[in-house]
Design an enzyme around this catalytic site. Structure first.
Site, PDB file in Angstrom:
ATOM      1  N   ASP A   9     123.431  89.707 -20.059  1.00 17.95           N
ATOM      2  CA  ASP A   9     124.031  90.942 -19.566  1.00 17.95           C
ATOM      3  C   ASP A   9     125.494  90.877 -19.990  1.00 17.95           C
ATOM      4  O   ASP A   9     126.310  90.244 -19.318  1.00 17.95           O
ATOM      5  CB  ASP A   9     123.895  91.021 -18.036  1.00 17.95           C
ATOM      6  N   GLU A  70     121.344  93.335 -23.252  1.00 16.81           N
ATOM      7  CA  GLU A  70     121.388  94.714 -22.775  1.00 16.81           C
ATOM      8  C   GLU A  70     122.047  95.590 -23.834  1.00 16.81           C
ATOM      9  O   GLU A  70     123.118  95.268 -24.353  1.00 16.81           O
ATOM     10  CB  GLU A  70     122.181  94.815 -21.461  1.00 16.81           C
ATOM     11  N   ASP A 143     125.287  90.171 -12.223  1.00 19.04           N
ATOM     12  CA  ASP A 143     125.198  89.954 -13.674  1.00 19.04           C
ATOM     13  C   ASP A 143     124.191  88.849 -14.001  1.00 19.04           C
ATOM     14  O   ASP A 143     123.510  88.902 -15.015  1.00 19.04           O
ATOM     15  CB  ASP A 143     126.572  89.574 -14.239  1.00 19.04           C
TER      16      ASP A 143
END
Length: 191
Positions: A9, A70, A143
């Site tokens: 992430d 991501e 996260d």
């Protein structure tokens, strides 16, 4: 055979990293999770270097079969998008240097894969990641949970859990996987 996925992430301030092993029967086990943080007081080059060094260490230590990152989402403000894109680039290059395939997944794909809803909030994602991976406590901060969710999403998207790319696959799907596959098919029909 087990598929090892390193999920990232990306972000300049907090970059979540998680490693998950997925068995052929879709059973997922967390290998490691963490967050690399950088201070806004550092120059951009130093921040990216901290992230690059951490990613290098994780890739060399855990030797994933694939890296799931991501996808940059354009509705964020411009400075956030730039930081996320720069951190993503560092991760992608580190994987490419080692010949490790990289897959990109949008936030809504991840939410749908893990929770069954592309509009789920972070708490719902964290709760289900904790349950799916049979963890005693939720990964913190968010996260870290998001990185694990990215790894799960990629493995499940591969269908059998053993590939590195592809569609929803065949065989028995979990309810979340079925919802995700249905949402993806519906989105394709609208194009």
């Amino acid at each position: 055979m087990t598929l090892r996925v390193l999920g990232v992430d990306p972000g300049l301030t907090r970059c979540g990293i998680g490693v998950v092993d997925i068995e052929r029967n879709r059973r997922a086990t967390m290998v490691a999770v963490g967050v690399v943080g950088t201070s806004a007081d550092l120059t951009l080059d130093k921040r990216l270097l901290v992230i690059a060094q951490a990613i290098d260490e994780w890739l060399d230590l855990h030797k994933p079969d694939v890296v799931a990152v991501e996808r940059v989402f354009s509705q964020m403000n411009v400075s956030t998008v730039m930081g996320v894109a720069q951190a993503s680039g560092v991760v992608i290059v580190a994987a490419a240097r080692r010949g490790i395939p990289v897959a990109l997944h949008t936030p809504s794909e991840v939410k749908a894969a893990v929770t069954g809803s592309g509009t789920a909030n972070k708490d719902a994602v964290t709760k289900l990641v904790t349950k799916i991976l049979r963890l005693d406590a939720p990964p913190k901060p968010a996260d870290a949970a998001d990185a694990l969710a990215l790894a799960l999403t990629h493995a499940w998207r591969a269908g059998s859990g053993m590939g590195t790319a592809g569609g929803a696959g065949s065989g028995s799907l979990t309810p979340a996987q079925k919802a995700w596959a249905d949402a993806e098919a519906k989105a394709r029909r609208k194009r």
